[in-house]
Design a protein around this motif. Structure first.
Motif, PDB file in Angstrom:
ATOM      1  N   TRP A  15      24.457  13.562 -18.713  1.00  0.00           N
ATOM      2  CA  TRP A  15      25.400  14.635 -17.982  1.00  0.00           C
ATOM      3  C   TRP A  15      25.515  15.833 -18.958  1.00  0.00           C
ATOM      4  O   TRP A  15      25.641  16.992 -18.448  1.00  0.00           O
ATOM      5  CB  TRP A  15      27.037  13.787 -18.294  1.00  0.00           C
ATOM      6  N   VAL A  33      22.787  18.096 -17.191  1.00  0.00           N
ATOM      7  CA  VAL A  33      23.545  18.548 -15.878  1.00  0.00           C
ATOM      8  C   VAL A  33      24.569  19.718 -16.076  1.00  0.00           C
ATOM      9  O   VAL A  33      24.167  20.778 -15.525  1.00  0.00           O
ATOM     10  CB  VAL A  33      24.381  17.372 -15.017  1.00  0.00           C
ATOM     11  N   GLU A  68      26.390   6.863 -18.538  1.00  0.00           N
ATOM     12  CA  GLU A  68      25.929   8.021 -18.990  1.00  0.00           C
ATOM     13  C   GLU A  68      27.325   8.847 -19.493  1.00  0.00           C
ATOM     14  O   GLU A  68      27.270   9.576 -20.329  1.00  0.00           O
ATOM     15  CB  GLU A  68      25.223   8.800 -17.962  1.00  0.00           C
ATOM     16  N   CYS A  85      24.129  10.065 -12.179  1.00  0.00           N
ATOM     17  CA  CYS A  85      24.070  11.511 -12.380  1.00  0.00           C
ATOM     18  C   CYS A  85      22.797  12.149 -11.224  1.00  0.00           C
ATOM     19  O   CYS A  85      22.983  13.195 -10.746  1.00  0.00           O
ATOM     20  CB  CYS A  85      23.545  11.934 -13.887  1.00  0.00           C
TER      21      CYS A  85
END
Ligand SMILES: [Zn+2]
Length: 507
Positions: free
Chosen positions: A328, A331, A316, A188
């Motif tokens: 994630w 994000v 992840e 990520c």
């Protein structure tokens, strides 16, 4: 090299050279001795690998002049001239056009003049074991037959003829990022630096795309599964002889009208200039970036084409599907696209795709680094495909893929390089060498099949490409194999450089 294999007609060279490597830096053609040509090939394999890993080796090979012991051949410049002569930029080449009635009649009438019989030290049909001293008979760009003991033909010498390779996962539009997104320990983090770099441009630079396609051709690739957000590689693909399944990527974790989004995207694809060797479909990006409703809308509408998904790539992703937490999630929140109504499915990625209607024989599941044995068995039962991209997985921090388990599960395994943002080059021979390094017990034949037949099947081109069989397109490679090699399949997994790869001209 003789021309005995041609039944009649004017003699002309039938080995094509790629634009890379034809000339040295001064634009001059230099002769090259056989001894130089085979550098590295007559050493033992360990030394050969060491040389391949030298960071300058691939570039050196690309710049190197081609050998002089094969006839001068048509190159990319000639192909461009032919396209100019055809006038309109995207007017289909003869290969792409469906045959009209009168034209078909004319070409059938001329059939007896166009048979070419290529003899070689090895022929690798892929769908059958290698044939020592065999031949491939070609007629007007299609394979007619394979012969085990040809009495005559155009002898190509110490080469292996094999079908063009299939790179089942690449992002050509990211080619300008080559070397600009550093390797990382966590996927990520790597993805965030890619996104930050991408925001620095308003559109994808075109020249690196054309260079990447040329590089892929020069190292033996005839078909790519290309993921795109912008369709910016379409013109460049149209200008070459590369075939492609172009997957228009879709992202949307909180998209308000998934059905309309998919319909508009399909309408955009329908507006592209039709070219038979360039086909299109959809690619929902990944489970952490596509809402269940968008996944389902894609499953409903992409009924007959392959659908590509990044699946089971990072640890992840597994965490996110299990409980909705982790990097994630962060994000998505950072990007402002988190959907508070989303409920974690509390399952693995394969079960998740089954629930949204995408677990079927058209699924092209890319990476699969995190998939369990049960998940692989389920993909196998569904006759889906796993595409492994091991060099990219290391670069992005996703980890090494369980390649032994991929093959042991019986699932169809294809191979991709991924984009130049996460791999050094688009040479599928290098990717196969990495598969071999990670899975020394997998049969060489299975790895070669993954890079040819399985990729063509996964991308929907099995009727045309991926094997040497009657009726397939004659997109054939001649790969230099030193005298004395007894296991040609294993040899081809040693990391072949473009210097030793040439295309046979079916014309
Ligand atoms: Zn990818």
């Amino acid at each position: 090299m003789g021309h005995a294999g041609r039944e009649s007609g004017a003699a002309q060279p039938r080995i094509r050279r790629q634009r890379h490597g034809q000339r040295d830096d001064r634009g001059e053609r230099r002769p090259r001795g056989r001894r130089e040509l085979l550098h590295g090939r007559d050493r033992d394999r360990a030394q050969h690998r060491e040389r391949r890993l030298h960071p300058e080796a691939a570039q050196h090979a690309l710049r190197d002049p081609r050998r002089s012991d094969l006839p001068r051949a048509r190159g990319a410049a000639d192909a461009r001239a032919r396209r100019r002569a055809r006038g309109r930029r995207h007017e289909p080449s003869a290969r792409d056009r469906p045959l009209s009635g009168p034209q078909r009649h004319r070409e059938e009438g001329a059939a007896h003049r166009q048979l070419i019989r290529y003899r070689a030290a090895w022929v690798l049909p892929i769908a059958a074991p290698p044939i020592a001293g065999g031949a491939v008979v070609v007629d007007r760009g299609r394979i007619v037959s394979i012969e085990e003991r040809p009495a005559s033909g155009e002898d190509l010498g110490s080469v292996a003829i094999l079908p063009g390779l299939v790179n089942a996962h690449v992002h050509l539009e990211l080619s300008w990022m080559r070397g600009r997104v550093p390797p990382c320990d966590a996927m990520c983090v790597w993805a965030q630096s890619l996104m930050a770099l991408r925001r620095t441009v308003t559109e994808e630079p075109r020249e690196p795309i054309a260079a990447a396609i040329a590089e892929a051709r020069a190292s033996g690739t005839c078909l790519v599964g290309d993921i795109t957000n912008t369709l910016s590689a379409y013109d460049a693909l149209a200008d070459t002889e590369m075939s492609a399944m172009i997957f228009r990527e879709m992202l949307g974790f909180s998209a308000p009208d998934p059905g309309g989004f998919v319909d508009r995207t399909l309408a955009q694809l329908a507006e592209l200039t039709p070219i038979a060797r360039l086909r299109t479909s959809l690619a929902p990006h990944a489970p952490y970036s596509v809402s269940p409703a968008l996944f389902s809308a894609i499953a409903d509408r992409a009924e007959h084409a392959p659908v590509s998904v990044h699946l089971g790539e990072s640890p992840e992703e597994i965490q996110f599907l299990r409980d909705g937490t982790g990097p994630w999630r962060s994000v998505l929140e950072h990007l402002g696209v988190w959907n508070p109504a989303w409920t974690p499915p509390a399952c693995g990625p394969v079960e998740y795709l089954a629930r949204v209607g995408l677990l079927n024989e058209r699924l092209v599941a890319v990476h699969g680094v995190q998939l369990t044995g049960d998940e692989l068995a389920r993909l196998s039962s569904a006759r889906a495909t796993v595409v492994t991209c091991p060099r990219s997985n290391r670069w992005t921090g996703a980890g090494d893929p369980p390649i032994d388990r991929f093959y042991a599960s019986g699932v169809r395994v294809a191979i991709g390089t991924d984009s130049l943002a996460s791999v050094e080059d688009l040479n599928m021979f290098h990717e196969m060498a990495e598969v071999r390094r990670l899975a020394p017990s997998v049969r060489a034949r299975a790895i070669l099949r993954s890079a040819t037949q399985s990729g063509a099947e996964a991308l929907g081109f099995a009727g045309d490409l991926g094997t040497i069989e009657p009726g397939r397109r004659a997109e054939l490679l001649a790969v230099r194999v030193p005298d004395g090699v007894t296991d040609v399949e294993e040899y081809l997994l040693g990391g072949i450089e473009p210097l030793d790869v040439q295309w046979l001209d079916p014309a």
